[in-house]
Design an enzyme around this catalytic site. Structure first.
Site, PDB file in Angstrom:
ATOM      1  N   VAL A  11       0.834  -1.208   0.000  1.00 42.22           N
ATOM      2  CA  VAL A  11       0.000   0.000   0.000  1.00 42.22           C
ATOM      3  C   VAL A  11       0.869   1.260   0.000  1.00 42.22           C
ATOM      4  CG1 VAL A  11      -1.677   1.329   1.349  1.00 42.22           C
ATOM      5  CG2 VAL A  11      -1.900  -1.153   1.183  1.00 42.22           C
ATOM      6  N   GLY A 253     -14.029 -20.417  -6.807  1.00 40.90           N
ATOM      7  CA  GLY A 253     -12.650 -20.899  -6.853  1.00 40.90           C
ATOM      8  C   GLY A 253     -12.303 -21.704  -5.616  1.00 40.90           C
ATOM      9  N   GLY A 257      -7.825 -15.405  -0.656  1.00 42.94           N
ATOM     10  CA  GLY A 257      -6.632 -15.363   0.191  1.00 42.94           C
ATOM     11  C   GLY A 257      -6.071 -13.958   0.191  1.00 42.94           C
ATOM     12  N   CYS A 260      -5.476  -9.329   2.925  1.00 39.86           N
ATOM     13  CA  CYS A 260      -6.552  -8.373   3.211  1.00 39.86           C
ATOM     14  C   CYS A 260      -7.829  -9.083   3.633  1.00 39.86           C
ATOM     15  CB  CYS A 260      -6.803  -7.513   1.990  1.00 39.86           C
ATOM     16  SG  CYS A 260      -5.321  -6.633   1.494  1.00 39.86           S
ATOM     17  N   ARG A 327       0.869 -14.537   0.940  1.00 37.96           N
ATOM     18  CA  ARG A 327       0.288 -14.501   2.292  1.00 37.96           C
ATOM     19  C   ARG A 327      -1.168 -14.987   2.245  1.00 37.96           C
ATOM     20  NH1 ARG A 327       1.738  -8.475   3.842  1.00 37.96           N
ATOM     21  NH2 ARG A 327       0.960  -8.236   1.704  1.00 37.96           N
TER      22      ARG A 327
END
Ligand code: UGA
Length: 441
Positions: A11, A253, A257, A260, A327
């Site tokens: 970000v 799907g 993930g 966020c 992540r």
């Protein structure tokens, strides 16, 4: 305007580069010396399409610089964005210790008016805490404002999202802060939503929770489709064309993930619970997401029979296409579950393999999709990279031990796979060339 960005993650760095590109003087600060060193040497700490070029251009034009010295940045810049990490604690709450430390440093180094803007995703009322922390650490009387300006950037298209926002949300409690932020965003000609700080903080969590809910919703629908032989793609189109529903974020799907949705959803659930609000609905969104990975793993297991000592090729490790971010990637969980069952994994990802190597030690890293498919008894698609849509499927078929593909992102058409002679299972669509089992997928 002179802007300091504290925190050079996905970000912070994107925001800094974009503000610089709009003509501002931006200093990006991070206490991670090696990261700043890397940036000073012109290397990106992560992959984000277009960011490398944007950073280099703005460094060259002397609008963007990097530093580990927050003192200097606070002294020079009127607007300071807090973009530090807010990782999840064991109980799902966001760990705000970095936000607190940065607020203290800002207060210690402020000697004239500053606008401190939270951009990190934070729980409601963090703005109040930032305000209190700054007040408690100020040297003498210095005027300042705190504001909330949540980000809605998607990894992989962050620059586009910054430059073309659906809306810009500014949570402010003074006219001065509102004026500065409106001025800053003026070049984007965006729809600006001005709210109080608490509402802006909630907008961020509510947006991510709503989008995550859409994904879990379509994943549940995909399970129903699988059971009755319907096609979830057609169902998603049929419901998504209703403008009240909207067609985005209805792609089924292997679950959402990234750093966020999973963490923001848990944090929002914790916030609600602490306030005495029943959060069952959003808890269910998280539960469906976890179940989706198990469902996919079972689909693989049911069609490969014993998993032990089987070789499975995996295409895609990142949590979504166009990023190297792993992540909370569903692929990581699935690969770990398969390894646990004794499967040998041969994986390929266009960008995420360096990051994957730090967590997945016991897999083979292939140099391309074909090497991942070689002698495999099944190929599993975990990320929807566009290059996987273009691969030579006949070559893949000739390399595999058995032409069996599990597509966790529905990137191929069942008709095409039938034509090519694959056994093909995807999410919420009829399996192709696969014997009927008791459980339908
Ligand atoms: C998300 C939001 O989309 C951004 O608006 C927000 O700023 C960001 O979180 C954040 O809070 O920082 P991001 O996590 O980068 O962005 O990626 P998304 O494109 O939202 O995808 C999240 C996950 O949902 C991915 O795993 C993706 O594969 C999955 N997804 C997305 C689906 O399974 N189906 C869909 O239809 C859409």
């Amino acid at each position: 305007m002179r802007i300091a960005i504290v925190g050079t993650g996905y970000v912070g760095l994107t925001t800094g580069a974009c503000f610089a590109n709009l003509g501002n003087d931006v200093i990006c600060v991070d206490n991670n010396e090696s990261k700043i060193e890397k940036l000073l040497n012109g290397n990106m700490p992560f992959y984000e399409p277009g960011l490398d070029e944007l950073v280099k251009l703005n460094v060259k034009e002397k609008r963007l610089s990097f530093s580990t010295d927050i003192k200097e940045a606070v002294a020079q810049c009127e607007v300071i964005f807090i973009c530090v990490n807010t990782p999840p604690k064991e109980n799902g709450e966001a760990d705000l210790s970095f936000v607190e430390t940065v607020s203290e440093s800002i207060a210690n180094n402020m000697n004239e008016y500053r606008l401190i803007v939270e951009k990190s995703t934070v729980p409601v009322e963090t703005g109040v805490w930032v305000q209190k922390t700054i007040e408690a650490n100020l040297n003498g009387r210095v005027e300042f404002d705190v504001a909330s300006n949540p980000e809605f950037l998607r990894e992989g298209s962050a620059i586009h999202d910054f430059m073309n926002p659906d809306r810009v949300v500014i949570g402010v409690e003074s006219e001065r802060a509102e004026k500065i932020l409106k001025e800053l965003y003026k070049p984007l000609s965006a729809h600006i939503v001005v709210t109080d700080i608490r509402s802006a903080e909630i907008i961020k969590h509510a947006s991510n929770s709503f989008l995550a809910s859409k994904i879990s919703f379509i994943n549940v629908i995909s399970r129903i489709c699988a059971q009755v032989g319907a096609d979830v793609t057609q169902v998603a189109e049929g419901i998504g064309l209703d403008r009240r529903i909207g067609k985005d974020f209805l792609k089924p799907g292997i679950g959402f993930g990234g750093f966020c949705f999973p963490k923001d959803l848990s944090a929002f659930v914790r916030i609600g619970e602490k306030l005495g609000v029943n959060m069952d609905m959003l808890r269910a969104v998280g539960d469906v997401n976890e179940a989706q990975k198990l469902y996919f793993k079972k689909m693989i297991e049911d069609h490969l029979w014993n998993l032990k000592n089987k070789t499975v090729g995996v295409l895609g490790i990142s949590f979504k296409a166009d990023t190297d971010d792993i992540r909370f990637a569903p692929a990581i969980d699935l690969i770990e579950m398969l390894i646990e069952e004794g499967v040998t994994i041969q994986a390929f990802d266009p960008q995420a393999m360096d990051n994957a190597r730090t967590v997945l030690k016991d897999i083979v890293y292939a140099t391309d999709p074909y090497e991942a498919a070689k002698d495999a008894e099944a190929l599993v698609i975990m990320t929807d990279w566009s290059e996987f849509k273009q691969i030579d499927l006949l070559k893949i078929k000739s390399l595999m031990k058995r032409p069996l593909i599990f597509d966790g992102r529905n990137i191929y058409s069942p008709e095409k796979m039938k034509e090519l002679g694959f056994q093909y299972l995807s999410i919420g669509r009829k399996p192709v060339n696969v014997e009927a089992l008791k459980t339908k997928y």
